[in-house]
Write an enzyme that holds these catalytic residues in place. Structure first.
Site, PDB file in Angstrom:
ATOM      1  N   GLN A   1       0.025 -92.081  41.698  1.00  0.00           N
ATOM      2  CA  GLN A   1       0.772 -93.109  42.435  1.00  0.00           C
ATOM      3  C   GLN A   1       2.219 -92.682  42.664  1.00  0.00           C
ATOM      4  O   GLN A   1       3.028 -93.485  43.129  1.00  0.00           O
ATOM      5  CB  GLN A   1       0.756 -94.437  41.653  1.00  0.00           C
ATOM      6  CG  GLN A   1      -0.623 -94.956  41.311  1.00  0.00           C
ATOM      7  CD  GLN A   1      -1.417 -95.393  42.531  1.00  0.00           C
ATOM      8  OE1 GLN A   1      -0.869 -95.596  43.606  1.00  0.00           O
ATOM      9  NE2 GLN A   1      -2.716 -95.523  42.370  1.00  0.00           N
TER      10      GLN A   1
ATOM     11  N   LYS B   1      -4.862 -90.421  48.203  1.00  0.00           N
ATOM     12  CA  LYS B   1      -3.897 -91.521  48.154  1.00  0.00           C
ATOM     13  C   LYS B   1      -2.647 -91.188  48.975  1.00  0.00           C
ATOM     14  O   LYS B   1      -1.700 -91.965  49.018  1.00  0.00           O
ATOM     15  CB  LYS B   1      -3.510 -91.804  46.700  1.00  0.00           C
ATOM     16  CG  LYS B   1      -4.674 -92.363  45.861  1.00  0.00           C
ATOM     17  CD  LYS B   1      -4.190 -92.773  44.491  1.00  0.00           C
ATOM     18  CE  LYS B   1      -5.290 -92.849  43.458  1.00  0.00           C
ATOM     19  NZ  LYS B   1      -6.181 -94.000  43.630  1.00  0.00           N
TER      20      LYS B   1
END
Lengths: 406, 143
Positions: A201, A224
């Site tokens: 993240q 991601k």
């Protein structure tokens, strides 16, 4: 940063879901892909597909150039010292497992300790549980502050001469906490421990400079950050990787093979057994081009503004409980009164809004929060304040609906 | 404000079972206990079954989860109480078919659980609805 123009590069965003324009707020699970990435993968298969590192033929050279070119692109993206330090993997999970299998099992003794936090994703917990079981080492946890942050004093007191590995998320996928990696690296190194960062993240949302962070390992996933699924990266400091044994054995990773014994290729290829994820790496390179064209600083700036905006707006919703610190990455995990998060997610989906509901692969953190599940809205460079307003509207309607049927 | 789409799923009887669950609790003494969870979302149920002479004498459940999983558990226990083991398993099969939106080839009465037929239009929620039934099947088959 022209978000309207950016949105037009993501064909998937231009659709209706359940009769409403799609509002995609699940980028922490996986991001959408810009047309340039889709085309890069398609063009590779259309024009250049061949196996790498072996073919004498032209397509083989093209494929190899693109695959190794992607590695150089990743090296620059994270400012690694050398492409020898950039290993392509299937994703963050495989990257962390590589370290847990190779480095941890070779270096841990029963009196040693691994130090992690309760905010970790399962992929940064279970590999260490297994390594601890295999070596007799102890897995310890840095406690969290009430707001879901880590206190450096706690890190200092818990990192001891026994600590051999510290592993922590760059950014929490549930709380949005941004951890002080540089400071933790100094504390870990002062006691001779290595530091692994779960950057799943982190890397998609902010400029990562592994030399400046001074982490020993940094793991992240392509999917991601606008790249395809199935490609990820393990960065490791060269001197550590040199000493580590491969985890997967077979084609591609060998130097000489005899009947009873073999030797390995040099870095990074000794960790890339089997035909590599060529199309994935090419897609990742295209994603990096895309993100760098926009600018990682611009992306972080845009997301920080969105994070502030979403916190301001959502905190006005009656009965909402928001988890995590005030200063956070662009994601918000919450519960809406007594309505179960699955029911919230289904209701929002009926208005075209995609959010995640469940334990977010972080069961120990759910326990710490004293909940069984939560809902999460997560944002990326293509999200806007208008998306936040639609989420607000969806939440108010959800409250109305469940208030009405209860 | 119209909530047509949501009302297909969240029927009044479902929300009633969620708010006022039937057969919530434990069976003291000699009962089958089955724990089952849905690892992807965290719903979990513990089912207690008292089976005597091939019949489900009593059924109780406890657990945590969304309105669909908890109401389904309430409805399931209500539906199988007093039924034979064979009947209970047939009802479970019938329920699974209903979840898949299949034409039902039997006219078994599932009682209130029939109200969950709308779940078939919400594929992501089918596992919530079938959790209690799967737990019941596991309990009976492992007896």
């Amino acid at each position: 940063m022209d978000v309207r123009a950016i949105r037009q590069m993501f064909p998937i965003l231009d659709q209706e879901v359940n009769g409403h324009p799609l509002v995609y707020l699940d980028s922490s699970a996986t991001s959408q892909k810009p047309i340039s990435v889709i085309e890069a993968v398609e063009n590779y298969y259309r024009f250049d597909n061949a196996n790498v590192h072996r073919g004498v033929h032209t397509l083989g050279s093209r494929a190899t150039d693109q695959y190794e070119g992607a590695r150089e692109k990743v090296r620059r993206f994270i400012n690694a010292g050398s492409t020898a330090e950039v290993i392509f993997t299937r994703g963050t999970t495989t990257s962390i497992n590589t370290v847990a299998y190779s480095y941890a099992r070779a270096n841990l003794k029963p009196e040693d300790e691994i130090l992690i936090t309760p905010m970790e994703h399962h992929s940064n917990i279970i590999p260490w549980q297994q390594a601890a079981k295999a070596t007799g080492a102890t897995l310890k946890y840095i406690p969290l502050q009430d707001d879901g942050t880590v206190a450096l004093e706690d890190v200092k007191s818990l990192v001891t001469d026994q600590t051999k590995i510290v592993a922590i998320a760059h950014v929490s996928n549930v709380l949005g906490t941004i951890n002080p990696i540089k400071e933790i690296a100094q504390i870990a190194h002062a006691k001779g421990a290595v530091l692994l960062i779960d950057g799943a993240q982190g890397a998609p949302h902010m400029k990562v400079d592994v030399q400046d962070l001074d982490c020993d390992f940094y793991a992240f996933s392509g999917h991601k950050m606008c790249a395809p699924t199935g490609i990820g990266v393990l960065y490791g400091k060269r001197e550590l990787l040199e000493e580590m044994e491969p985890v997967e054995f077979g084609g591609e990773m060998i130097d000489f093979v005899s009947l009873q014994d073999s030797t390995w290729k040099e870095l990074p290829w000794k960790f890339e057994g089997g035909t590599p994820i060529i199309a994935g790496a090419i897609g990742l390179a295209a994603a990096i081009d895309f993100l760098e064209d926009v600018g990682m600083e611009n992306i972080l700036d845009h997301e920080q503004k969105l994070a502030d905006y979403v916190m301001d707006r959502l905190s006005t919703v009656e009965d909402i409980k928001i988890y995590g610190p005030e200063h956070r990455a662009a994601l918000v995990t919450f519960n809406l009164g007594d309505v179960h998060p699955h029911d919230v997610a289904t209701a929002l989906d009926s208005f075209g809004i995609a959010v995640r509901a469940g334990h977010h692969c972080a069961q120990p953190l759910m326990k710490w929060l004293n909940v069984t599940a939560t809902a999460r809205a997560s944002f990326y460079l293509y999200n806007t304040e208008d998306d936040v307003e639609k989420l607000m509207d969806g939440l108010l309607k959800t409250k109305e609906f469940f208030g009405h049927v209860f | 404000m119209s909530f047509n789409n949501l009302e297909t799923l969240y029927r009044q009887v479902i929300m009633d079972h969620y708010k006022n669950p039937r057969n919530r609790g434990v069976i003291e003494g000699d009962a089958l206990t089955v724990d089952m969870n849905n690892p992807t979302c965290g719903d979990r149920i513990q089912l207690h079954l008292q089976v005597e002479e091939g019949k489900v004498k009593d059924a109780k459940f406890q657990g945590e989860g969304c309105s669909i999983s908890m109401s389904s558990a309430s409805m399931m226990t209500q539906a199988i109480k007093g039924k034979t083991v064979t009947e209970a398993l047939e009802m479970s099969k019938h329920f699974s078919e209903m979840m898949l939106g299949e034409e039902l080839d039997s006219d078994l009465d599932l009682g209130d659980a029939q109200a969950l037929s709308g779940v078939s239009q919400f594929p992501a929620r089918i596992k919530c609805a079938t959790l209690a039934w799967k737990a019941m099947e596991k309990g009976i088959n492992h007896k």
